[in-house]
Design a protein around this motif. Structure first.
Motif, PDB file in Angstrom:
ATOM      1  N   SER A 117      39.923  52.417  40.816  1.00 21.83           N
ATOM      2  CA  SER A 117      40.685  51.603  41.384  1.00 21.83           C
ATOM      3  C   SER A 117      41.381  50.029  41.300  1.00 21.83           C
ATOM      4  O   SER A 117      40.888  49.613  41.024  1.00 21.83           O
ATOM      5  N   ALA A 118      42.839  50.607  40.820  1.00 23.72           N
ATOM      6  CA  ALA A 118      43.178  49.225  40.602  1.00 23.72           C
ATOM      7  C   ALA A 118      43.334  48.051  42.066  1.00 23.72           C
ATOM      8  O   ALA A 118      43.018  46.781  41.178  1.00 23.72           O
ATOM      9  N   ALA A 119      42.679  48.503  43.358  1.00 17.31           N
ATOM     10  CA  ALA A 119      42.190  47.331  43.813  1.00 17.31           C
ATOM     11  C   ALA A 119      41.224  46.855  43.878  1.00 17.31           C
ATOM     12  O   ALA A 119      40.585  45.746  43.774  1.00 17.31           O
ATOM     13  N   ILE A 120      39.582  48.188  43.357  1.00 17.38           N
ATOM     14  CA  ILE A 120      38.405  47.646  42.780  1.00 17.38           C
ATOM     15  C   ILE A 120      38.188  46.542  41.567  1.00 17.38           C
ATOM     16  O   ILE A 120      38.305  45.455  41.299  1.00 17.38           O
ATOM     17  N   LYS A 121      39.572  46.686  40.430  1.00 25.21           N
ATOM     18  CA  LYS A 121      39.706  46.570  39.040  1.00 25.21           C
ATOM     19  C   LYS A 121      40.528  44.312  39.988  1.00 25.21           C
ATOM     20  O   LYS A 121      39.242  43.689  39.483  1.00 25.21           O
ATOM     21  N   ALA A 122      40.839  44.384  41.169  1.00 21.66           N
ATOM     22  CA  ALA A 122      41.461  43.007  41.347  1.00 21.66           C
ATOM     23  C   ALA A 122      40.512  43.103  42.182  1.00 21.66           C
ATOM     24  O   ALA A 122      40.554  41.480  41.562  1.00 21.66           O
ATOM     25  N   PHE A 123      39.430  42.738  42.823  1.00 23.75           N
ATOM     26  CA  PHE A 123      38.589  42.626  43.283  1.00 23.75           C
ATOM     27  C   PHE A 123      37.115  42.379  42.253  1.00 23.75           C
ATOM     28  O   PHE A 123      37.204  40.462  42.422  1.00 23.75           O
ATOM     29  N   THR A 124      37.190  42.792  40.794  1.00 24.34           N
ATOM     30  CA  THR A 124      36.300  42.120  39.860  1.00 24.34           C
ATOM     31  C   THR A 124      37.010  41.134  38.980  1.00 24.34           C
ATOM     32  O   THR A 124      36.153  39.545  39.268  1.00 24.34           O
ATOM     33  N   GLY A 125      38.403  41.026  39.673  1.00 23.89           N
ATOM     34  CA  GLY A 125      39.252  39.858  38.683  1.00 23.89           C
ATOM     35  C   GLY A 125      38.615  38.689  39.797  1.00 23.89           C
ATOM     36  O   GLY A 125      38.814  37.562  38.949  1.00 23.89           O
ATOM     37  N   ARG A 126      38.599  38.731  40.906  1.00 31.61           N
ATOM     38  CA  ARG A 126      39.228  37.612  41.745  1.00 31.61           C
ATOM     39  C   ARG A 126      37.045  37.230  41.660  1.00 31.61           C
ATOM     40  O   ARG A 126      37.681  36.034  42.340  1.00 31.61           O
ATOM     41  N   HIS A 127      36.431  37.988  41.263  1.00 29.03           N
ATOM     42  CA  HIS A 127      34.978  37.351  41.814  1.00 29.03           C
ATOM     43  C   HIS A 127      34.684  36.835  39.793  1.00 29.03           C
ATOM     44  O   HIS A 127      33.734  36.463  40.052  1.00 29.03           O
ATOM     45  N   GLY A 128      35.523  36.884  39.378  1.00 32.47           N
ATOM     46  CA  GLY A 128      35.309  35.750  37.796  1.00 32.47           C
ATOM     47  C   GLY A 128      34.239  37.149  36.833  1.00 32.47           C
ATOM     48  O   GLY A 128      33.642  36.992  36.319  1.00 32.47           O
ATOM     49  N   GLY A 129      35.149  38.496  37.217  1.00 30.57           N
ATOM     50  CA  GLY A 129      33.922  39.717  36.811  1.00 30.57           C
ATOM     51  C   GLY A 129      34.846  40.444  35.325  1.00 30.57           C
ATOM     52  O   GLY A 129      36.092  39.804  35.889  1.00 30.57           O
ATOM     53  N   THR A 130      34.513  41.031  34.422  1.00 28.10           N
ATOM     54  CA  THR A 130      35.073  41.900  33.773  1.00 28.10           C
ATOM     55  C   THR A 130      34.906  43.437  34.087  1.00 28.10           C
ATOM     56  O   THR A 130      34.131  44.392  34.531  1.00 28.10           O
ATOM     57  N   ILE A 131      36.338  43.888  33.153  1.00 26.95           N
ATOM     58  CA  ILE A 131      35.994  45.832  33.145  1.00 26.95           C
ATOM     59  C   ILE A 131      35.442  45.969  32.057  1.00 26.95           C
ATOM     60  O   ILE A 131      34.916  45.587  31.321  1.00 26.95           O
ATOM     61  N   CYS A 132      34.970  47.069  31.762  1.00 25.55           N
ATOM     62  CA  CYS A 132      34.293  47.795  30.203  1.00 25.55           C
ATOM     63  C   CYS A 132      34.851  49.483  30.020  1.00 25.55           C
ATOM     64  O   CYS A 132      34.964  49.498  31.257  1.00 25.55           O
ATOM     65  N   ASP A 168      51.035  46.796  43.472  1.00 24.07           N
ATOM     66  CA  ASP A 168      51.504  46.169  43.527  1.00 24.07           C
ATOM     67  C   ASP A 168      50.848  45.041  43.224  1.00 24.07           C
ATOM     68  O   ASP A 168      49.814  44.466  42.387  1.00 24.07           O
ATOM     69  N   PRO A 169      51.940  43.872  43.200  1.00 22.88           N
ATOM     70  CA  PRO A 169      51.600  43.073  41.708  1.00 22.88           C
ATOM     71  C   PRO A 169      50.765  41.875  42.304  1.00 22.88           C
ATOM     72  O   PRO A 169      50.405  41.637  40.763  1.00 22.88           O
ATOM     73  N   THR A 170      50.477  41.329  43.166  1.00 25.58           N
ATOM     74  CA  THR A 170      49.267  40.578  43.498  1.00 25.58           C
ATOM     75  C   THR A 170      48.047  41.377  42.862  1.00 25.58           C
ATOM     76  O   THR A 170      47.223  40.987  41.991  1.00 25.58           O
ATOM     77  N   VAL A 171      47.692  42.661  42.923  1.00 26.53           N
ATOM     78  CA  VAL A 171      46.465  43.595  43.072  1.00 26.53           C
ATOM     79  C   VAL A 171      46.507  43.514  41.665  1.00 26.53           C
ATOM     80  O   VAL A 171      45.591  43.175  40.589  1.00 26.53           O
ATOM     81  N   ALA A 172      48.006  43.689  40.626  1.00 22.83           N
ATOM     82  CA  ALA A 172      47.849  44.077  39.481  1.00 22.83           C
ATOM     83  C   ALA A 172      47.606  42.562  38.902  1.00 22.83           C
ATOM     84  O   ALA A 172      46.601  42.372  38.036  1.00 22.83           O
ATOM     85  N   ALA A 173      48.055  41.617  39.121  1.00 20.75           N
ATOM     86  CA  ALA A 173      47.456  40.089  38.399  1.00 20.75           C
ATOM     87  C   ALA A 173      46.104  39.932  38.510  1.00 20.75           C
ATOM     88  O   ALA A 173      45.802  39.593  37.725  1.00 20.75           O
ATOM     89  N   GLU A 174      45.604  40.007  39.996  1.00 16.91           N
ATOM     90  CA  GLU A 174      44.530  39.629  39.580  1.00 16.91           C
ATOM     91  C   GLU A 174      43.260  41.552  39.134  1.00 16.91           C
ATOM     92  O   GLU A 174      42.457  40.457  38.015  1.00 16.91           O
ATOM     93  N   ALA A 175      44.203  42.170  39.246  1.00 15.66           N
ATOM     94  CA  ALA A 175      42.509  43.450  37.571  1.00 15.66           C
ATOM     95  C   ALA A 175      43.098  43.152  36.346  1.00 15.66           C
ATOM     96  O   ALA A 175      42.476  43.005  35.864  1.00 15.66           O
ATOM     97  N   ARG A 176      44.982  42.803  36.054  1.00 19.00           N
ATOM     98  CA  ARG A 176      45.035  41.897  34.794  1.00 19.00           C
ATOM     99  C   ARG A 176      44.042  40.973  34.428  1.00 19.00           C
ATOM    100  O   ARG A 176      43.777  41.151  33.410  1.00 19.00           O
ATOM    101  N   ALA A 177      43.656  39.950  35.123  1.00 23.34           N
ATOM    102  CA  ALA A 177      42.828  39.026  35.164  1.00 23.34           C
ATOM    103  C   ALA A 177      41.171  39.466  34.811  1.00 23.34           C
ATOM    104  O   ALA A 177      41.251  38.571  32.931  1.00 23.34           O
ATOM    105  N   ALA A 178      40.824  41.049  35.631  1.00 23.13           N
ATOM    106  CA  ALA A 178      39.829  41.073  34.850  1.00 23.13           C
ATOM    107  C   ALA A 178      40.032  42.176  33.454  1.00 23.13           C
ATOM    108  O   ALA A 178      38.634  42.211  32.473  1.00 23.13           O
TER     109      ALA A 178
END
Length: 404
Positions: free
Chosen positions: A167-182, A380-390
């Motif tokens: 989910s986007a929320a889990i991607k955002a969590f990953t972005g907040r904690h310095g991680g990446t998507i694969c 949600d824009p905040t979730v999207a921004a954090e997910a986009r970082a990951a």
């Protein structure tokens, strides 16, 4: 710990966001199974003509994406086909199309919404088209896990890596904690990058891999040289994930207890039966399959790799394929000069992916013709921004990042 988190923990593990098919809705998201409109009957004889007419009327204003696991009746109307992240990037490459109809599942439409502009509407024809794997990691569960890793003293040396099927929320969590998507094709590169952030593969740092344990295990052991003993499974339904402090301290891969309901069905028995019954057969499976199944296969790879391998195989060769049945049957029709069979004897469609059918697609397209945007997916824009970082961290990795 927040009051809400404390209350949730006292009450037991955070619940999964699963809905009973056929009824119900989730009031906190757009997820649900109640169609807010009048669907055409599945038996209506004019569905194909109605889809063609609606798509023609919309012209370049609509861009239809079709995931490889979709029904043929839906794929017929897709402007492009592919895997989830490739399709999301395809959508982002069409900024002039105000409507993106994503024939896939919910997390895929979320990714498309994150990558497209605010002026574009991403539409999911059936809101009940979810992903059982993605739903196995609820954000409340993952936040709870991270708090427990911190309490155990290992969070500071842990980097989250999240599979695209989340989910986007889990991607955002990953972005907040310095991680990446694969994706399933660049998981090894993503894991290698993550370990480099905490001392390297040969060090003592850890990766929290979400939400598919099998892809994480297969990649870490088969491609990075770790061992099965380096991997532990975090069970969100048990206190501290069912793990001791000593197990967490020794682990290199903390694997979330999630799996694909399709790929998890393939078995060692099925592989052995194929080799026994089909002379000279080659077995190719997706890395979401169980470790013991992957170990027995001749080829392992993403959906795109499976397609490319079959396409390049010589005429007369025999293959059994361990992935979703719609795709396997399509490959068998596309390459009749080969002998292509499904790995399991039992029918194994992706049940949620199959919820996108021709009636839902016709309803979505005809609604757009009438000026109504139905089932828009908005992150949600905040979730999207954090997910986009990951996601951006993944896009910065070397090698292929555009395919699952």
């Amino acid at each position: 710990m927040t009051t809400d988190t404390a209350t949730a923990r006292a009450a037991g593990p955070a619940p999964l966001p699963l809905l009973v098919l056929g009824s119900g809705t989730d009031l906190h998201t757009e997820r649900g199974v109640e169609c807010p409109g009048e669907l055409p009957a599945p038996s209506a004889p004019d569905l194909v003509e109605r889809a063609r007419a609606a798509k023609a009327a919309l012209g370049d204003r609509v861009f239809v994406l079709g995931h490889h696991y979709q029904r043929d009746e839906v794929i017929e109307f897709a402007d492009v086909t592919g895997d989830s992240f490739k399709l999301a990037r395809d959508a982002a490459a069409r900024p002039d199309a105000p409507y993106i109809v994503f024939c896939g599942v919910h997390f895929m439409a979320e990714s498309a919404d994150i990558l497209t502009s605010d002026e574009q509407a991403v539409i999911l024809p059936d809101l009940a088209a979810g992903c059982s794997m993605a739903d196995m990691a609820a954000i409340a569960q993952v936040e709870d896990c991270w708090e427990q890793l911190a309490a155990a003293g290992v969070a500071r040396q842990t980097i989250p890596v999240t599979y695209m099927n989340s989910s986007a929320a889990i991607k955002a969590f990953t972005g907040r904690h310095g991680g990446t998507i694969c994706t399933s094709s660049n998981a090894a590169t993503a894991l290698d990058w993550a370990f480099e952030q905490v001392g390297g593969v040969d060090g003592t740092g850890k990766v929290l891999f979400l939400p598919d344990q099998h892809l994480g295990r297969n990649t870490a052991v088969r491609e990075l040289g770790l061992t099965l003993d380096d991997c532990v499974v975090w069970d969100p339904h048990r206190p501290n994930g069912g793990l001791t402090a000593e197990q967490l301290e020794a682990a290199r891969m903390i694997l979330w207890r999630g799996h694909c309901s399709v790929h998890g069905r393939f078995s060692v028995d099925a592989v052995e039966a194929a080799r026994r019954d089909i002379p000279g057969v080659k077995v190719i499976v997706h890395p979401e399959c169980r470790y013991e199944v992957v170990e027995l296969a001749d080829e392992v790879g993403s959906t795109e790799k499976i397609i490319q391998t079959i396409a390049a195989a010589p005429a007369g060769s025999s293959w059994v394929v361990g992935t979703e049945l719609n795709l396997v049957r399509r490959l068998a029709r596309q390459f009749p000069e080969q002998h292509i069979a499904f790995l399991e004897k039992n029918v194994c469609y992706c049940s949620t992916m199959n919820r996108i059918d021709l009636p839902h697609l016709v309803w979505a397209l005809e609604s757009l013709v009438e000026g109504r945007v139905v089932n828009p997916i908005r992150v949600d824009p905040t979730v999207a921004a954090e997910a986009r970082a990951a996601l951006d961290r993944m896009l910065a990795l070397p090698g292929k990042t555009h395919k699952d």
